[in-house]
Write a protein that holds these residues in place. Sequence first.
Motif, PDB file in Angstrom:
ATOM      1  N   ALA A 150      62.343  29.948  -6.488  1.00 52.52           N
ATOM      2  CA  ALA A 150      62.114  28.579  -6.941  1.00 52.52           C
ATOM      3  C   ALA A 150      61.517  27.721  -5.825  1.00 52.52           C
ATOM      4  O   ALA A 150      60.614  26.902  -6.066  1.00 52.52           O
ATOM      5  CB  ALA A 150      63.420  27.971  -7.440  1.00 52.52           C
ATOM      6  N   GLU A 151      62.003  27.898  -4.616  1.00 47.44           N
ATOM      7  CA  GLU A 151      61.465  27.143  -3.485  1.00 47.44           C
ATOM      8  C   GLU A 151      59.992  27.462  -3.270  1.00 47.44           C
ATOM      9  O   GLU A 151      59.154  26.562  -3.079  1.00 47.44           O
ATOM     10  CB  GLU A 151      62.258  27.463  -2.221  1.00 47.44           C
ATOM     11  CG  GLU A 151      61.744  26.734  -0.988  1.00 47.44           C
ATOM     12  CD  GLU A 151      62.417  27.195   0.292  1.00 47.44           C
ATOM     13  OE1 GLU A 151      62.427  26.421   1.256  1.00 47.44           O
ATOM     14  OE2 GLU A 151      62.907  28.351   0.323  1.00 47.44           O
ATOM     15  N   ALA A 152      59.640  28.755  -3.295  1.00 47.16           N
ATOM     16  CA  ALA A 152      58.253  29.161  -3.082  1.00 47.16           C
ATOM     17  C   ALA A 152      57.356  28.722  -4.231  1.00 47.16           C
ATOM     18  O   ALA A 152      56.184  28.396  -4.027  1.00 47.16           O
ATOM     19  CB  ALA A 152      58.188  30.674  -2.909  1.00 47.16           C
ATOM     20  N   ALA A 153      57.889  28.698  -5.439  1.00 43.20           N
ATOM     21  CA  ALA A 153      57.101  28.286  -6.600  1.00 43.20           C
ATOM     22  C   ALA A 153      56.749  26.805  -6.537  1.00 43.20           C
ATOM     23  O   ALA A 153      55.708  26.389  -7.058  1.00 43.20           O
ATOM     24  CB  ALA A 153      57.865  28.584  -7.884  1.00 43.20           C
ATOM     25  N   ALA A 154      57.585  26.014  -5.893  1.00 42.78           N
ATOM     26  CA  ALA A 154      57.358  24.568  -5.824  1.00 42.78           C
ATOM     27  C   ALA A 154      56.528  24.149  -4.623  1.00 42.78           C
ATOM     28  O   ALA A 154      56.044  23.020  -4.567  1.00 42.78           O
ATOM     29  CB  ALA A 154      58.707  23.838  -5.792  1.00 42.78           C
ATOM     30  N   ALA A 155      56.349  25.037  -3.659  1.00 45.09           N
ATOM     31  CA  ALA A 155      55.644  24.686  -2.427  1.00 45.09           C
ATOM     32  C   ALA A 155      54.136  24.615  -2.670  1.00 45.09           C
ATOM     33  O   ALA A 155      53.585  25.425  -3.406  1.00 45.09           O
ATOM     34  CB  ALA A 155      55.953  25.707  -1.333  1.00 45.09           C
ATOM     35  N   PRO A 156      53.436  23.663  -2.047  1.00 43.30           N
ATOM     36  CA  PRO A 156      51.977  23.569  -2.230  1.00 43.30           C
ATOM     37  C   PRO A 156      51.245  24.724  -1.569  1.00 43.30           C
ATOM     38  O   PRO A 156      51.695  25.253  -0.553  1.00 43.30           O
ATOM     39  CB  PRO A 156      51.633  22.234  -1.550  1.00 43.30           C
ATOM     40  CG  PRO A 156      52.728  22.013  -0.559  1.00 43.30           C
ATOM     41  CD  PRO A 156      53.959  22.612  -1.166  1.00 43.30           C
ATOM     42  N   VAL A 157      50.124  25.114  -2.160  1.00 41.65           N
ATOM     43  CA  VAL A 157      49.306  26.190  -1.595  1.00 41.65           C
ATOM     44  C   VAL A 157      47.866  25.737  -1.371  1.00 41.65           C
ATOM     45  O   VAL A 157      46.965  26.555  -1.230  1.00 41.65           O
ATOM     46  CB  VAL A 157      49.340  27.454  -2.487  1.00 41.65           C
ATOM     47  CG1 VAL A 157      50.703  28.095  -2.485  1.00 41.65           C
ATOM     48  CG2 VAL A 157      48.892  27.131  -3.913  1.00 41.65           C
ATOM     49  N   ASP A 158      47.644  24.423  -1.296  1.00 43.57           N
ATOM     50  CA  ASP A 158      46.301  23.906  -1.046  1.00 43.57           C
ATOM     51  C   ASP A 158      45.833  24.293   0.350  1.00 43.57           C
ATOM     52  O   ASP A 158      46.633  24.543   1.245  1.00 43.57           O
ATOM     53  CB  ASP A 158      46.279  22.376  -1.175  1.00 43.57           C
ATOM     54  CG  ASP A 158      46.562  21.913  -2.596  1.00 43.57           C
ATOM     55  OD1 ASP A 158      46.591  22.765  -3.493  1.00 43.57           O
ATOM     56  OD2 ASP A 158      46.760  20.700  -2.785  1.00 43.57           O
TER      57      ASP A 158
END
Length: 253
Positions: free
Chosen positions: A11-19
């Motif tokens: 869940a933490e990784a899914a919410a983190a930005p990847v821009d």
Amino acid sequence: MVDRSCAELIAEAAAAPVDGWGFDWLDGRATEERPPWGYARQVATRMAGVGAALDIDTGGGEVLAEVPQPPSLLVATEAWPPNVAVARRTLRRLDGRVVQVGPGSRLPFRDAAFDLVTSRHPVDTWWAEIARVLRPGGRYLSQQIGAGTMRELSEAVLWPLPPPAARHTAQAVAAARAANLDVVRLEQATLRAEFHDIGAVVWFLRKVVWTVPDFDIDRHRPQLERLHRLIRAEGVFVAYSRRFLIEAVKPAA
């Protein structure tokens, strides 16, 4: 790191930005060896000696941001809209211009416009277009993703895969020569990458989308949970990235 559940880490990784194209989010969670040739340093050295340069697939402009002496004309292209905005902010201090170019589109520049063209990890390399926009005597310098990169991670999610058919160095050399460019340098490296929690894996797969095409957290959750258990048991998941550096010159008229 505090022991955390698989669901919490995902869940933490899914919410983190990847821009952008930075990997700071993985600090302390994953590592990857660097190629021995020092691509950013190579780019900076060449940029200092030219008047006009183009960087293709610039991401968030991270490599160009390290150039201490940019040329008087510095242009970058990027296809992904979120990265375009990041790159424009990053390159503002260098007076760099960022042009959004769609995948597979011709470069929107006149013939023989640049002394130097660079690209780190291009999605595809359109050699004929690179040759067209280079001036006679101009150079193309690129660090590219090699065949089978991160295959161990891909197979952990997708099961066994057939041998890679693309991104072989011989293919790149042949394509460069077909565009009437002379390949003057070719180096290869296999680099160890370590993932220390499943969150790092998920964030990486969200960002480096070609590792597992059509990656979906819900659809691939059983594989992610299995990988989480493996990391918990062994302390790390190891994969290997393959990179090659290629430099080509357009013959002088």
